[in-house]
Write an enzyme that holds these catalytic residues in place. Structure first.
Site, short mmCIF file in Angstrom:
data_model
loop_
_atom_site.label_atom_id
_atom_site.label_comp_id
_atom_site.label_asym_id
_atom_site.label_seq_id
_atom_site.Cartn_x
_atom_site.Cartn_y
_atom_site.Cartn_z
N CYS A 1 5.25 2.60 -15.35
CA CYS A 1 4.60 3.35 -14.28
C CYS A 1 3.09 3.24 -14.41
CB CYS A 1 5.06 4.81 -14.25
SG CYS A 1 4.54 5.74 -15.69
N CYS B 1 1.29 4.18 -17.68
CA CYS B 1 1.50 3.26 -18.80
C CYS B 1 0.61 2.03 -18.66
CB CYS B 1 2.97 2.85 -18.87
SG CYS B 1 4.08 4.24 -18.68
#
Lengths: 353, 81
Positions: free
Chosen positions: B10, B13
């Site tokens: 996502c 990250c």
């Protein structure tokens, strides 16, 4: 309870109070609520038959944004507050300890406090399960968290109204707890106990005590992060709603997703399999409702849609035996159908004033 | 020296990966950076809140995007003398 938790609760109550005063206070005084005000725009436009399709899409987008910006703003602030002030590790420890109904309750109610981003839910589920939280409560968390986070609740309130919002919260909680509980009962003797893991704690001292001013600044920083993460997805959802209204003939939607038991079963199944980023479901369902989707089918989709998707099921398969996803997916589909039928009985039509 | 970034892909990250790669190229000594996006491995590593950051097998932070200065400090702490 420490100061952090009290402050977090205070903030949340404040935020929800503001929304309720705004939505319902207006209604009491005889003003039109946001929901009613903006709906008249499309209603008027739709009367003129010759409006071009692109106008319909643009009007839909503008209307949905007008209607939900305030709730969205509050949702972002609430998300930031949760991220900064909720003691997540304590909640997780609480879920791991104890037997009986307590872990289920924390899984259902505390789940939304733990995670805002749907992609981070599976690692938390895996961690809970491996730490010995029990299969049932971990599943409850996995299934309830996406449906019941403050942003999803507020967006549903803005776009679908309070009936959908209240029903969605209640059904999602009931479905999550029931499915978790039954799955654990069925699978208890059939699966080996999870291989426990060594937990690495974060190095102490990396998160020093900070003053409240600093923490509130942090809260808004998290909110901003959340805006960057979620806003494009919501816009995508709104665009899809516009495209549905423009290109999918209402007759088609009425036939497959309209009123009756079969549409509810179909909508529930689509929700189980389809991957939609969190928060997209509210504008999507609103668009479908305006094109003739039944209320029961909508509720079924709202229950199964955010909780389950094919990618999430495959992800869970990597952590637990693949039998478990098969069981809880089936149970969740049934719960979606039941929720759809009950909601259809209670609220037979979606009113666009 | 080995840095592992745990996250299922996502936005947050990706941010962590950016921060770490920036610091690593600035410091300019050999460090292997690995992005772990396999959920089973993330869970095995005991990470609850993604994104997680581990340097030489030691957990440095999770559930937030660290500042570049912090990452630099951690790398220098862990650097073999």
């Amino acid at each position: 309870m420490d100061k952090r938790a009290i402050f977090a609760i205070f903030m949340l109550v404040l935020i929800f109070a503001v929304i309720f005063v705004y939505e319902w206070g207006g209604a009491w005084k005889g003003y039109k609520t946001t929901l009613e005000k903006t709906d008249t725009i499309t209603a008027e436009l739709l009367k003129e038959e010759s409006i071009p399709i692109y106008m319909l899409i643009i009007v839909t987008i503008i209307q949905y944004i007008k209607q939900s910006w305030l709730c969205l703003l509050l949702a972002f602030i609430a998300a930031g507050a949760l991220q900064e002030f909720v003691p997540k590790d304590k909640l997780i420890k609480l879920m791991g300890s104890g037997r009986g109904p307590v872990p289920y309750l924390i899984g259902g109610v505390g789940g939304p406090m733990l995670s805002m981003c749907s992609c981070s839910i599976i690692p938390i589920f895996g961690g809970l399960y491996r730490r010995g939280a029990g299969l049932g409560p971990s599943l409850t968390f996995l299934l309830v968290a996406p449906a019941f986070n403050p942003a999803a609740v507020l967006l549903t309130l803005a776009l679908l109204g309070w009936k959908f919002t209240v029903a969605r919260i209640i059904f999602a909680m009931l479905a999550g707890v029931t499915v978790g509980f039954i799955t654990e009962k069925i699978m208890k003797d059939k699966i080996p106990a999870p291989k426990s893991i060594h937990i690495e704690e974060e190095i102490p001292g990396s998160e020093e005590k900070q003053g409240y001013v600093k923490r509130i600044i942090n809260m808004f920083l998290y909110s901003w992060e959340f805006v960057k993460l979620v806003l494009p997805l919501i816009l995508l959802g709104v665009l899809f709603a516009g495209l549905i209204k423009a290109f999918l003939p209402p007759a088609f939607i009425v036939k497959y997703l309209g009123v009756g038991i079969l549409p509810i079963m179909l909508a529930s199944a689509i929700g189980v399999l389809m991957y939609a980023p969190s928060l997209v479901e509210a504008p999507l369902v609103r668009g479908l409702l305006e094109s003739g989707m039944g209320t029961g089918a909508s509720m079924a989709h709202l229950i199964t849609g955010p909780a389950l998707s094919l990618p999430s099921i495959l992800g869970v398969c990597k952590i637990v035996s693949p039998k478990i996803p098969v069981v809880y997916t089936t149970l969740m589909w049934i719960c979606g159908v039941i929720a759809g039928l009950v909601f259809w009985f209670l609220v037979p039509t979606f009113v666009v004033s | 020296m080995k840095i592992e970034i745990f996250g299922s892909g996502c936005h947050r990250c990706v941010q962590v990966e950016k921060v770490v790669k920036g610091v690593v190229s600035e410091l300019g000594f050999p460090i292997s950076v690995e992005k772990v996006d396999d959920i089973a491995r993330i869970v095995d590593a005991g990470i609850l809140h993604t994104p997680g950051l581990r340097i030489n097998g030691k957990m440095k932070c999770s559930g937030r995007i660290p500042k570049a200065d912090d990452v630099k400090k951690w790398i220098i702490e862990e650097r073999p003398q």
